[in-house]
Design an enzyme around this catalytic site. Structure first.
Site, PDB file in Angstrom:
ATOM      1  N   GLU A 276       0.823  -1.214   0.000  1.00  0.00           N
ATOM      2  CA  GLU A 276       0.000   0.000   0.000  1.00  0.00           C
ATOM      3  C   GLU A 276       0.857   1.264   0.000  1.00  0.00           C
ATOM      4  O   GLU A 276       0.439   2.316  -0.466  1.00  0.00           O
ATOM      5  CB  GLU A 276      -0.928  -0.021   1.230  1.00  0.00           C
ATOM      6  CG  GLU A 276      -2.238   0.697   0.994  1.00  0.00           C
ATOM      7  CD  GLU A 276      -3.281   0.389   2.059  1.00  0.00           C
ATOM      8  OE1 GLU A 276      -4.437   0.156   1.701  1.00  0.00           O
ATOM      9  OE2 GLU A 276      -2.940   0.402   3.260  1.00  0.00           O
ATOM     10  N   HIS A 297       8.857 -25.979   0.832  1.00  0.00           N
ATOM     11  CA  HIS A 297       8.150 -27.073   0.159  1.00  0.00           C
ATOM     12  C   HIS A 297       6.963 -26.562  -0.640  1.00  0.00           C
ATOM     13  O   HIS A 297       6.026 -27.292  -0.915  1.00  0.00           O
ATOM     14  CB  HIS A 297       7.704 -28.113   1.188  1.00  0.00           C
ATOM     15  CG  HIS A 297       8.870 -28.668   1.936  1.00  0.00           C
ATOM     16  ND1 HIS A 297       9.517 -29.813   1.551  1.00  0.00           N
ATOM     17  CD2 HIS A 297       9.544 -28.191   3.012  1.00  0.00           C
ATOM     18  CE1 HIS A 297      10.529 -30.037   2.374  1.00  0.00           C
ATOM     19  NE2 HIS A 297      10.573 -29.067   3.267  1.00  0.00           N
ATOM     20  N   LYS A 411     -13.901   1.803  -3.334  1.00  0.00           N
ATOM     21  CA  LYS A 411     -14.702   2.280  -2.200  1.00  0.00           C
ATOM     22  C   LYS A 411     -15.871   3.120  -2.703  1.00  0.00           C
ATOM     23  O   LYS A 411     -17.003   2.964  -2.262  1.00  0.00           O
ATOM     24  CB  LYS A 411     -13.846   3.189  -1.299  1.00  0.00           C
ATOM     25  CG  LYS A 411     -12.966   2.488  -0.310  1.00  0.00           C
ATOM     26  CD  LYS A 411     -12.440   3.540   0.666  1.00  0.00           C
ATOM     27  CE  LYS A 411     -11.207   3.080   1.377  1.00  0.00           C
ATOM     28  NZ  LYS A 411     -10.570   4.130   2.163  1.00  0.00           N
TER      29      LYS A 411
HETATM   30  O1  PA5 Z   1      -2.887   2.128   5.959  1.00  0.00           O
HETATM   31  C1  PA5 Z   1      -4.009   2.610   5.854  1.00  0.00           C
HETATM   32  O2  PA5 Z   1      -4.226   3.817   5.993  1.00  0.00           O
HETATM   33  C2  PA5 Z   1      -5.207   1.727   5.594  1.00  0.00           C
HETATM   34  O3  PA5 Z   1      -4.862   0.420   5.291  1.00  0.00           O
HETATM   35  C3  PA5 Z   1      -6.133   1.738   6.797  1.00  0.00           C
HETATM   36  O4  PA5 Z   1      -5.464   1.208   7.904  1.00  0.00           O
HETATM   37  C4  PA5 Z   1      -7.423   0.972   6.536  1.00  0.00           C
HETATM   38  O5  PA5 Z   1      -8.015   1.400   5.358  1.00  0.00           O
HETATM   39  C5  PA5 Z   1      -8.377   1.166   7.690  1.00  0.00           C
HETATM   40  O6  PA5 Z   1      -8.599   2.511   7.892  1.00  0.00           O
HETATM   41  P1  PA5 Z   1      -9.314   3.063   9.183  1.00  0.00           P
HETATM   42  O7  PA5 Z   1      -8.448   2.759  10.367  1.00  0.00           O
HETATM   43  O8  PA5 Z   1      -9.475   4.520   8.950  1.00  0.00           O
HETATM   44  O9  PA5 Z   1     -10.637   2.344   9.303  1.00  0.00           O
END
Ligand code: PA5
Length: 442
Positions: A276, A297, A411
């Protein structure tokens, strides 16, 4: 202190697929250190998490001991860190200790119904974690649980803790409106970098780990990672090596390979952080979660002889805190009696090194991080090492390691179909593309 071995990325050791000292000289490492030190992104605030006050977390954790179960609801950075802490520091936790820990990080109704079958909500402390307070999955599960509490006459003021932004968002509003217990997440700390905030520390404390241990480990490694120059700086060396191996040889798949089951979920935590943070603008690195010896394995064949795209990061362990001598039996079978006089810990360590050597002999680059043991202190070091290294790698690629624009479209389309105000056009778009999808099928 953890140790980074980097011989197996050097051309002196692995031949033509390796890097030279000159390759490293081509990088502006001072610039990367400067970006980190001067916090050129506000989101680098995660580096200071080791200095936070933990008294509030510890107070709230005490409440958990009155409950049989602890149910964490969150997703992404709000769940992967806590899960990796539980698995590393209290494996098979639910078979051994209370409160039992359940982490629900999806919207799979079958999982939720199973959790409801297994736990009595009255005896459950629920920790809803969402920094933004608007993540659909977490909001959905929160609402279902809230309603269940209501139906059963259970007070959320007693059974719920919300971990969210200190000022903004839907969850903060609910905390204020209903006077719920809560913990803050620093607005500057991005989800996937938040494991050492109340997001992960509350769970740590609840499973019986002093959260200060994690913070101390993180603090100690940070000193090296922000103050030292390249050859004494494990985060910078790691990110520089991985970046160069991609630039020079197109090795863009990063395999995380700890030789302990306890770090399996850590591998997954790393994968989110790496994917990410770095995968954007057509650039980045693909993480692959793994565990040794198991994946010898399963995946090793591909790393050794498949596409020339892998860089393996081994995590080796000195002290497994348990061992078994091989028994003196089946002495007449040569295929088994070679194990006599050795032990299980010896076998896993030898296999780790054997795999490292086999890759190296075949010109396949790898790095090895050695930790003395899996405990709070070294887990804290690993979390911070990889968090800082990820930010540095992002700087090399010229991408912002703290945003995730690529997840927004999905989203928005979901919001459109679920009827969220302001997303009406997304519903039309969704329907249009769904028709296209149905055009060809068998
Ligand atoms: O790294 C990030 O920002 C995302 O992966 C969030 O952790 C994830 O989308 C969850 O977001 P939130 O804590 O606002 O619900």
């Amino acid at each position: 202190m953890l140790k980074l071995f980097y011989s197996n990325i050097m051309n002196e050791i692995i031949g033509d697929n390796g890097l030279s000292l000159k390759d490293f000289e081509s990088l502006d490492t001072d610039k990367v250190i400067k970006m980190i030190k001067l916090k050129q992104y506000d989101e680098l605030a995660f580096i200071d998490l080791p200095q936070q006050q933990t008294s509030e977390i510890k107070e709230i954790a005490k409440i958990a001991y009155e409950f049989d179960n602890f149910l964490l609801i969150g997703i992404g950075g709000s769940a992967l860190g806590p899960r990796s802490i539980v698995e590393a520091l209290s494996p098979y936790h639910n078979l051994r200790k209370t409160p039992k820990v359940f982490i629900y990080d999806n919207v799979d109704p079958l999982t939720l119904s199973t959790i409801f079958e297994l736990i009595d909500l009255k005896k459950t402390l629920i920790n809803v974690i969402s920094k933004s307070g608007s993540t659909a999955e977490t909001a959905a599960s929160f609402m279902i649980v809230w309603q269940k509490l209501k139906e059963r006459g259970i007070s959320p003021q007693k059974n719920m803790i919300i971990t969210t932004d200190p000022k903004k968002g839907n969850l903060r509003k609910i905390v204020n409106d209903y006077n719920l217990k809560s913990l803050p997440i620093d607005p500057k700390v991005v989800g996937r970098y938040s494991v050492l905030s109340p997001v992960g520390l509350l769970t740590a404390q609840i499973i019986g780990v002093n959260c200060e241990e994690l913070l101390l480990g993180a603090e100690d490694i940070t000193q090296k990672c922000i103050l030292q120059k390249l050859w004494d700086n494990p985060a910078l060396l790691l990110s520089s090596a991985i970046y160069l191996l991609d630039k020079k040889f197109n090795r863009n798949v990063t395999v995380m390979l700890p030789y302990t089951d306890r770090l399996k979920s850590f591998s997954e935590w790393f994968c989110q952080l790496w994917a990410e943070s770095l995968g954007k603008q057509g650039k980045g690195l693909t993480p692959y979660p793994s565990v040794g010896t198991t994946d010898q394995h399963s995946q090793l064949q591909a790393w050794m002889e498949g596409l020339q795209q892998y860089v393996v990061i081994f995590i080796s362990l000195n002290d497994y805190k348990a061992d078994f001598q091989f028994p003196d039996i089946f002495n007449d079978i040569d295929g088994l009696n070679y194990l006599r006089g050795h032990s299980l810990a010896e076998l896993i360590k030898i296999e780790q090194e054997a795999t490292e050597i086999a890759l190296s002999k075949n010109g396949k680059p790898s790095l090895t991080i050695n930790i003395p043991s899996v405990d709070g202190y070294y887990l804290g070091q690993l979390f911070h090492l990889f968090s800082i290294a990820t930010a540095m790698t992002g700087f090399y690629y010229g991408v912002n390691p703290f945003n995730q624009p690529g997840v927004e479209e999905g989203k928005d389309l979901t919001y459109g179909m679920m009827g969220k105000k302001g997303y009406e056009n997304k519903k039309e778009e969704f329907t249009h593309y769904r028709e296209k999808k149905y055009k060809y099928s068998i």
